[in-house]
Design an enzyme around this catalytic site. Structure first.
Site, PDB file in Angstrom:
ATOM      1  N   LYS A  13       0.841  -1.215   0.000  1.00  0.00           N
ATOM      2  CA  LYS A  13       0.000   0.000   0.000  1.00  0.00           C
ATOM      3  C   LYS A  13       0.873   1.262   0.000  1.00  0.00           C
ATOM      4  CE  LYS A  13      -2.124  -1.104   3.905  1.00  0.00           C
ATOM      5  NZ  LYS A  13      -1.469  -2.403   4.194  1.00  0.00           N
ATOM      6  N   ARG A  88     -10.382   0.978   8.005  1.00  0.00           N
ATOM      7  CA  ARG A  88     -10.052  -0.429   8.301  1.00  0.00           C
ATOM      8  C   ARG A  88     -11.138  -1.127   9.103  1.00  0.00           C
ATOM      9  NH1 ARG A  88      -3.589  -1.205   8.724  1.00  0.00           N
ATOM     10  NH2 ARG A  88      -3.104   0.808   7.830  1.00  0.00           N
ATOM     11  N   ARG A 127      11.852  -6.383   5.587  1.00  0.00           N
ATOM     12  CA  ARG A 127      11.854  -4.973   5.996  1.00  0.00           C
ATOM     13  C   ARG A 127      12.343  -4.833   7.440  1.00  0.00           C
ATOM     14  NH1 ARG A 127       6.357  -1.671   5.656  1.00  0.00           N
ATOM     15  NH2 ARG A 127       5.874  -2.939   7.467  1.00  0.00           N
ATOM     16  N   ARG A 133      11.189  -1.497  11.826  1.00  0.00           N
ATOM     17  CA  ARG A 133       9.884  -1.026  12.312  1.00  0.00           C
ATOM     18  C   ARG A 133       9.457  -1.880  13.500  1.00  0.00           C
ATOM     19  NH1 ARG A 133       4.944   0.171   8.138  1.00  0.00           N
ATOM     20  NH2 ARG A 133       3.687  -0.976   9.632  1.00  0.00           N
ATOM     21  N   ARG A 144      -1.123  -8.709  13.247  1.00  0.00           N
ATOM     22  CA  ARG A 144      -1.626  -7.717  12.276  1.00  0.00           C
ATOM     23  C   ARG A 144      -2.429  -8.420  11.182  1.00  0.00           C
ATOM     24  NH1 ARG A 144       3.966  -5.362  10.894  1.00  0.00           N
ATOM     25  NH2 ARG A 144       2.980  -4.247   9.183  1.00  0.00           N
TER      26      ARG A 144
HETATM   27  P1  AP5 Z   1       4.605  -1.539   2.013  1.00  0.00           P
HETATM   28  O1  AP5 Z   1       4.459  -0.734   0.788  1.00  0.00           O
HETATM   29  O2  AP5 Z   1       5.052  -0.862   3.257  1.00  0.00           O
HETATM   30  O3  AP5 Z   1       3.265  -2.341   2.303  1.00  0.00           O
HETATM   31  P2  AP5 Z   1       2.021  -1.929   3.167  1.00  0.00           P
HETATM   32  O4  AP5 Z   1       0.862  -2.645   2.602  1.00  0.00           O
HETATM   33  O5  AP5 Z   1       1.939  -0.430   3.283  1.00  0.00           O
HETATM   34  O6  AP5 Z   1       2.471  -2.598   4.537  1.00  0.00           O
HETATM   35  P3  AP5 Z   1       2.482  -2.045   6.001  1.00  0.00           P
HETATM   36  O7  AP5 Z   1       3.227  -3.039   6.793  1.00  0.00           O
HETATM   37  O8  AP5 Z   1       2.939  -0.625   6.064  1.00  0.00           O
HETATM   38  O9  AP5 Z   1       0.924  -2.096   6.281  1.00  0.00           O
HETATM   39  P4  AP5 Z   1       0.157  -2.084   7.627  1.00  0.00           P
HETATM   40  O10 AP5 Z   1      -1.244  -1.921   7.205  1.00  0.00           O
HETATM   41  O11 AP5 Z   1       0.477  -3.245   8.483  1.00  0.00           O
HETATM   42  O12 AP5 Z   1       0.805  -0.834   8.376  1.00  0.00           O
HETATM   43  P5  AP5 Z   1       0.415   0.701   8.458  1.00  0.00           P
HETATM   44  O13 AP5 Z   1       1.670   1.444   8.481  1.00  0.00           O
HETATM   45  O14 AP5 Z   1      -0.598   1.074   7.472  1.00  0.00           O
HETATM   46  O15 AP5 Z   1       5.560  -2.750   1.653  1.00  0.00           O
HETATM   47  C1  AP5 Z   1       5.991  -3.677   2.636  1.00  0.00           C
HETATM   48  C2  AP5 Z   1       7.415  -4.132   2.282  1.00  0.00           C
HETATM   49  O16 AP5 Z   1       7.366  -4.844   1.062  1.00  0.00           O
HETATM   50  C3  AP5 Z   1       8.378  -2.957   2.059  1.00  0.00           C
HETATM   51  O17 AP5 Z   1       9.647  -3.329   2.533  1.00  0.00           O
HETATM   52  C4  AP5 Z   1       8.388  -2.788   0.542  1.00  0.00           C
HETATM   53  O18 AP5 Z   1       9.607  -2.266   0.080  1.00  0.00           O
HETATM   54  C5  AP5 Z   1       8.167  -4.213   0.068  1.00  0.00           C
HETATM   55  N1  AP5 Z   1       7.444  -4.302  -1.199  1.00  0.00           N
HETATM   56  C6  AP5 Z   1       6.398  -3.533  -1.605  1.00  0.00           C
HETATM   57  N2  AP5 Z   1       5.974  -3.926  -2.814  1.00  0.00           N
HETATM   58  C7  AP5 Z   1       6.758  -4.978  -3.177  1.00  0.00           C
HETATM   59  C8  AP5 Z   1       6.810  -5.817  -4.331  1.00  0.00           C
HETATM   60  N3  AP5 Z   1       5.955  -5.662  -5.363  1.00  0.00           N
HETATM   61  N4  AP5 Z   1       7.730  -6.800  -4.356  1.00  0.00           N
HETATM   62  C9  AP5 Z   1       8.594  -6.976  -3.328  1.00  0.00           C
HETATM   63  N5  AP5 Z   1       8.616  -6.203  -2.205  1.00  0.00           N
HETATM   64  C10 AP5 Z   1       7.689  -5.216  -2.139  1.00  0.00           C
HETATM   65  O19 AP5 Z   1      -0.270   0.750   9.907  1.00  0.00           O
HETATM   66  C11 AP5 Z   1       0.518   0.490  11.052  1.00  0.00           C
HETATM   67  C12 AP5 Z   1      -0.353   0.472  12.282  1.00  0.00           C
HETATM   68  O20 AP5 Z   1      -0.990   1.774  12.462  1.00  0.00           O
HETATM   69  C13 AP5 Z   1      -1.539  -0.508  12.287  1.00  0.00           C
HETATM   70  O21 AP5 Z   1      -1.139  -1.818  12.653  1.00  0.00           O
HETATM   71  C14 AP5 Z   1      -2.447   0.131  13.338  1.00  0.00           C
HETATM   72  O22 AP5 Z   1      -1.977  -0.093  14.650  1.00  0.00           O
HETATM   73  C15 AP5 Z   1      -2.289   1.616  13.023  1.00  0.00           C
HETATM   74  N6  AP5 Z   1      -3.281   2.049  12.028  1.00  0.00           N
HETATM   75  C16 AP5 Z   1      -3.036   2.475  10.770  1.00  0.00           C
HETATM   76  N7  AP5 Z   1      -4.185   2.785  10.155  1.00  0.00           N
HETATM   77  C17 AP5 Z   1      -5.187   2.553  11.031  1.00  0.00           C
HETATM   78  C18 AP5 Z   1      -6.599   2.652  10.970  1.00  0.00           C
HETATM   79  N8  AP5 Z   1      -7.226   3.076   9.859  1.00  0.00           N
HETATM   80  N9  AP5 Z   1      -7.315   2.325  12.083  1.00  0.00           N
HETATM   81  C19 AP5 Z   1      -6.707   1.929  13.215  1.00  0.00           C
HETATM   82  N10 AP5 Z   1      -5.360   1.775  13.332  1.00  0.00           N
HETATM   83  C20 AP5 Z   1      -4.613   2.090  12.247  1.00  0.00           C
END
Ligand code: AP5
Length: 191
Positions: A13, A88, A127, A133, A144
């Protein structure tokens, strides 16, 4: 364009949000990034969010909704925005409907990235070695994934019923996935 980018942890994402936002000339709004910025600055919001994030749980809806409401009220989001990681929960869907409806606009599309479960874990463990992280440990990654399956996956059906769901294969090279997203979105009429 008013877009949502959804998908399980590690689906890409954040990686894709930058390209999509640039393509459409709109800001990418990542709730995870905003929370992390607050954590690193030690703000009250960051202190509150950190205990949930470190455990792999969602930050409470009231906190998250208010934060998003304030962000999309900013001037740069008036032509549109890409939400990365929001909504979410079903309560967040309702809240977002209210926010967008109030401005007289509508949601144009919800992109869901699909990636094999094994690949997701590999990406996040990789990562963990480079970015450090706090929530990229094996136990927290698993939690998660569970929380996503319980609370966020049901949203896919909601948006499918509304006819605005766009499912995109998130496997393969980053630029291949970007091209698939552009191809899928370029046929969506812009509001
Ligand atoms: P990345 O692009 O970071 O993927 P992502 O889907 O954004 O993964 P996240 O781990 O950031 O998602 P998440 O939903 O768990 O965390 P968020 O920060 O939103 O890619 C991941 C890795 O893969 C990277 O190293 C990248 O380089 C690699 N990659 C990407 N594409 C690739 C490809 N095609 N091939 C190979 N490698 C690739 O949220 C964190 C926390 O915040 C949540 O757990 C929660 O506690 C809180 N939070 C956030 N939003 C909310 C909400 N709406 N409500 C309540 N709590 C929330």
């Amino acid at each position: 364009m008013r877009l949502i980018l959804m998908g399980p942890p590690g689906a890409g994402k954040g990686t894709q949000a930058r390209f999509v936002a640039e393509h459409f000339g709109i800001p990418a709004i990542s709730t995870g990034d905003i929370f992390r910025a607050n954590v690193s600055q030690g703000t009250p919001l960051g202190v509150e969010a950190k205990r949930f994030m470190d455990a792999g749980e969602y930050v409470p809806d009231e906190v998250t909704n208010l934060m998003v409401r304030n962000r999309i009220d900013e001037a740069d989001a008036s032509p549109g925005f890409l939400l990365d990681g929001y909504p979410r929960t079903l309560a967040q869907v309702t809240e977002l409907d209210g926010m967008i409806g109030f401005t007289g606009h509508q949601l144009d599309a919800v992109v869901v990235l699909t990636v094999d479960p094994e690949e997701l874990v590999q990406r996040l463990l990789q990562r963990a070695q480079t970015d450090g992280r706090a929530d990229d440990t094996e136990d927290v990654i698993r939690r998660r994934q569970e929380v996503y399956a319980e609370q966020t996956e049901p949203l896919i059906g909601v948006y499918r019923e509304r006819g605005i769901l766009v499912e995109v294969d998130g496997m393969g090279e980053v630029d291949e996935v970007t091209t698939r997203i552009f191809d899928a979105l370029d046929v969506v009429p812009q509001s």
